[in-house]
Enzyme design. Structure first.
Site, PDB file in Angstrom:
ATOM      1  N   GLY A  73       0.859  -1.183   0.000  1.00  0.00           N
ATOM      2  CA  GLY A  73       0.000   0.000   0.000  1.00  0.00           C
ATOM      3  C   GLY A  73       0.888   1.223   0.000  1.00  0.00           C
ATOM      4  O   GLY A  73       2.080   1.120   0.324  1.00  0.00           O
ATOM      5  N   CYS A 100       5.356  -5.950   1.381  1.00  0.00           N
ATOM      6  CA  CYS A 100       5.704  -4.529   1.474  1.00  0.00           C
ATOM      7  C   CYS A 100       5.038  -3.891   2.697  1.00  0.00           C
ATOM      8  O   CYS A 100       5.394  -4.202   3.822  1.00  0.00           O
ATOM      9  CB  CYS A 100       5.360  -3.836   0.161  1.00  0.00           C
ATOM     10  N   TYR A 101       4.031  -3.043   2.501  1.00  0.00           N
ATOM     11  CA  TYR A 101       3.367  -2.435   3.658  1.00  0.00           C
ATOM     12  C   TYR A 101       2.843  -3.514   4.600  1.00  0.00           C
ATOM     13  O   TYR A 101       2.912  -3.391   5.825  1.00  0.00           O
ATOM     14  CB  TYR A 101       2.213  -1.537   3.185  1.00  0.00           C
ATOM     15  N   HIS A 187       7.828  -7.150  -4.346  1.00  0.00           N
ATOM     16  CA  HIS A 187       6.512  -7.550  -4.874  1.00  0.00           C
ATOM     17  C   HIS A 187       6.612  -8.848  -5.679  1.00  0.00           C
ATOM     18  O   HIS A 187       6.977  -8.823  -6.856  1.00  0.00           O
ATOM     19  CB  HIS A 187       5.939  -6.423  -5.740  1.00  0.00           C
ATOM     20  N   GLU A 189       4.277 -10.555  -6.880  1.00  0.00           N
ATOM     21  CA  GLU A 189       3.177 -10.711  -7.840  1.00  0.00           C
ATOM     22  C   GLU A 189       3.485 -10.132  -9.220  1.00  0.00           C
ATOM     23  O   GLU A 189       2.820 -10.462 -10.188  1.00  0.00           O
ATOM     24  CB  GLU A 189       1.897 -10.080  -7.272  1.00  0.00           C
ATOM     25  N   ASP A 246     -17.853 -12.868 -21.860  1.00  0.00           N
ATOM     26  CA  ASP A 246     -18.492 -12.943 -20.548  1.00  0.00           C
ATOM     27  C   ASP A 246     -19.939 -13.440 -20.638  1.00  0.00           C
ATOM     28  O   ASP A 246     -20.318 -14.402 -19.971  1.00  0.00           O
ATOM     29  CB  ASP A 246     -18.475 -11.572 -19.850  1.00  0.00           C
ATOM     30  N   LYS A 388     -11.241 -12.552 -15.610  1.00  0.00           N
ATOM     31  CA  LYS A 388     -11.434 -12.820 -17.050  1.00  0.00           C
ATOM     32  C   LYS A 388     -10.691 -14.077 -17.503  1.00  0.00           C
ATOM     33  O   LYS A 388     -11.216 -14.867 -18.290  1.00  0.00           O
ATOM     34  CB  LYS A 388     -10.930 -11.603 -17.827  1.00  0.00           C
TER      35      LYS A 388
END
Ligand code: XMP
Length: 532
Positions: A73, A100-101, A187, A189, A246, A388
């Site tokens: 964050g 991180c945060y 990070h 990710e 979708d 998605k």
């Protein structure tokens, strides 16, 4: 004589309540990357849910997660208004990964110390792994990670040890393996972190011991159970089918769940691409046996666009017509009290404001060009918990036509926002042909896999050309070819010269009304992907 037990009968008729899969809880502390973390965890075949800090404890109690991820964050743990994480999360007896945060908050909450720093460490950093177990199972030596932080951990909480360090960050990764608590200053990710996916997999499987059972078959099974419990044994559902991935996948799942009690409505607004209506008809009516109503409303939509050149006015006109036409058709199904929609997870995640505060906001969203709120129907949204990529994976698993699954995004207002200026049947026909050439050539060359969108735009610009001995004065068509990961930003893409040459010569040779093709080399921002 045995008397039937009415309560037993009721139990057997009542749809089974869908079981929640065991998953991870992601506590969003204002992270730019919360959704990316969730997608990566789902890619590990593991269900997860994103909640803002203010709702984290309530969600954890309801969900009984197998692990918790505290995201990064923008705030400093010392800043006023920094996200407040309920400390009880650390007492639930489940593993926690702080990113991180999230790591800094966990450090402070468990008795360690974080030092504020005016300097930011940003970008690729090499770390040296000092403990190859737990989060770092199978990872040793040096590896590159992506850092983006100011504050850092200076004193570890009791029970923790350092798992990795960098030149500027002594505790780049920390952990208490006994409790399954880990923290990373970088990070994992983002793709810039070379072994980030492995790290997250380690957290999911090594640390949390998740079974990895969030797979297309179980996802579909769960969605079907949920549909049964919502609509009951006799409920009927109306679904606006646009032919996009979708609503198509939603239709296939609903059809599997309730068969002929699903009624799909496809509105041909006259603003579709070449062959689009036919693909929908053959796929859903012929191949799947879905009850499909195709409404031919082209004349109405195009008539109402006469003389309209303002992009927003076009959108309003099309949106208004869609609502009217759809409502008219839907009310024919008197027994249908449910409205199906292909809403996805990113549309319903409660988002936290980026700059501090814990007030959760819920994004509002309407699919298929916006359906009226006053349609007195209960929503059924079988994709509401999916990203998605999961929707595409399910579509493939269910055997949906690849032309629909891999379809590029197409705006609700259709070709009307690609005919710049006034929309007329003639200009639509010209654009439809040019666009078809762009699509077929790009796909035949296999160039589409790395593209977000590739289409033609008809400009309100005429210019002089020459064809044979004749001077021409005809329209210009622009090629819009972009890459993007979510449509929010986009880069223009230069296709191979030969492919561009073929597209251009085919358009000018085969499409009556176009004598010039130009290439749009603008990125988003500052441009948008569509021209209107
Ligand atoms: P822009 O043009 O805003 O487009 O850069 C971003 C993405 O959204 C699509 N788009 C729309 N989709 N209704 C839609 O359903 C719309 O009115 C609309 N306008 C743009 C666009 O194709 C791109 O993928």
């Amino acid at each position: 004589m045995t008397v039937p037990d009415p309560s037993a009968q009721a139990r057997s008729i009542a749809p089974a309540a869908p079981e929640r899969p065991k998953g991870l809880l992601i506590v969003d502390l204002g992270a730019q990357y919360a959704q990316l973390i969730a997608r990566r965890i789902r890619e590990c075949g593991t269900w997860c849910e994103i909640v803002p800090a203010a709702r984290a404890l309530e969600a954890a109690r309801a969900m009984a997660p197998g692990g918790i991820v505290l995201t990064g964050g923008p705030a400093s743990v010392y800043a006023e208004g920094a996200p407040v994480v309920p400390p009880e999360l650390l007492g639930l007896g489940v593993p926690v990964l702080g990113i991180c945060y999230g790591m800094q908050w966990m450090t402070q909450a468990l008795g360690g110390r974080v030092r504020g720093s005016g300097e930011r460490e940003f970008g690729h950093t090499s770390i040296a792994v000092t403990e190859s177990n737990g989060l770092f199972h199978g990872i040793d030596g040096r590896t590159v990670v992506w850092m983006s932080h100011g504050d850092k951990v200076v004193t570890l909480p009791p029970g923790f040890k350092t798992y990795a360090r960098s030149e500027t960050c002594e505790h780049a990764a920390i952990g208490d393996p006994a409790r399954g608590f880990f923290g990373v200053q970088f990070h994992p990710e983002v793709t810039h972190t070379a072994r980030g996916v492995e790290l997250l997999r380690n957290f999911v499987f090594q640390v949390c011991g998740m079974p990895g059972d969030w797979q297309p078959d179980s996802i579909v099974e769960q969605a079907i159970q949920k549909i049964h419990s919502t609509v009951g044994p006799h409920g009927e559902v109306v679904l606006g089918l646009s032919g996009g991935v979708d609503s198509s996948v939603a239709a296939v799942i609903l059809h599997r769940a309730i068969g002929e009690r699903l009624h799909c409505i496809f509105v041909d607004n006259g603003l579709l691409r070449k062959g689009e209506r036919e693909v929908v008809e053959t796929t859903f009516r012929d191949q799947w046996g879905v009850d499909l109503t195709v409404v031919d409303a082209a004349e109405r939509f195009v008539d109402h666009l006469k003389g309209v050149t303002d992009p927003e006015a076009k959108r309003r006109s099309i949106g208004g017509d869609f609502v009217e036409v759809f409502r008219g058709e839907a009310t024919r199904f008197r027994a249908a009290h449910f409205l199906g929609q292909g809403t996805l997870y990113p549309d319903v995640i409660e988002s936290v404001p980026v700059h501090g505060g814990n007030t959760a906001m819920i994004k509002s969203h309407h699919n298929v060009g916006g359906l009226p709120d006053d349609m007195d129907m209960q929503l059924v949204e079988p994709l509401r918990e999916l990203f998605k990529d999961e929707v595409r994976a399910i579509g493939r698993f269910l055997g949906l036509d690849e032309r629909i699954i891999a379809r590029q995004p197409f705006p609700g207002p259709g070709l009307a926002v690609r005919v710049v200026g006034e929309v007329t049947p003639e200009r639509l026909a010209v654009l439809r042909e040019a666009d078809h050439i762009v699509t077929t050539e790009v796909e035949a060359a296999g160039a589409h896999a790395s593209l977000w969108q590739y289409f033609a735009v008809l400009l309100p610009v005429q210019s002089v050309g020459v064809m044979g001995d004749q001077r021409t004065y005809e329209s210009t068509c622009a090629l819009r070819i972009v890459s993007s990961s979510d449509g929010m930003t986009a880069d223009w893409v230069y296709l191979e010269h030969e492919l561009l040459r073929r597209i251009s010569s085919r358009i000018t040779a085969e499409v009556r009304g176009i004598n010039r093709v130009v290439l749009d080399i603008s990125s988003k921002p500052p441009s948008t992907i569509e021209w209107e």
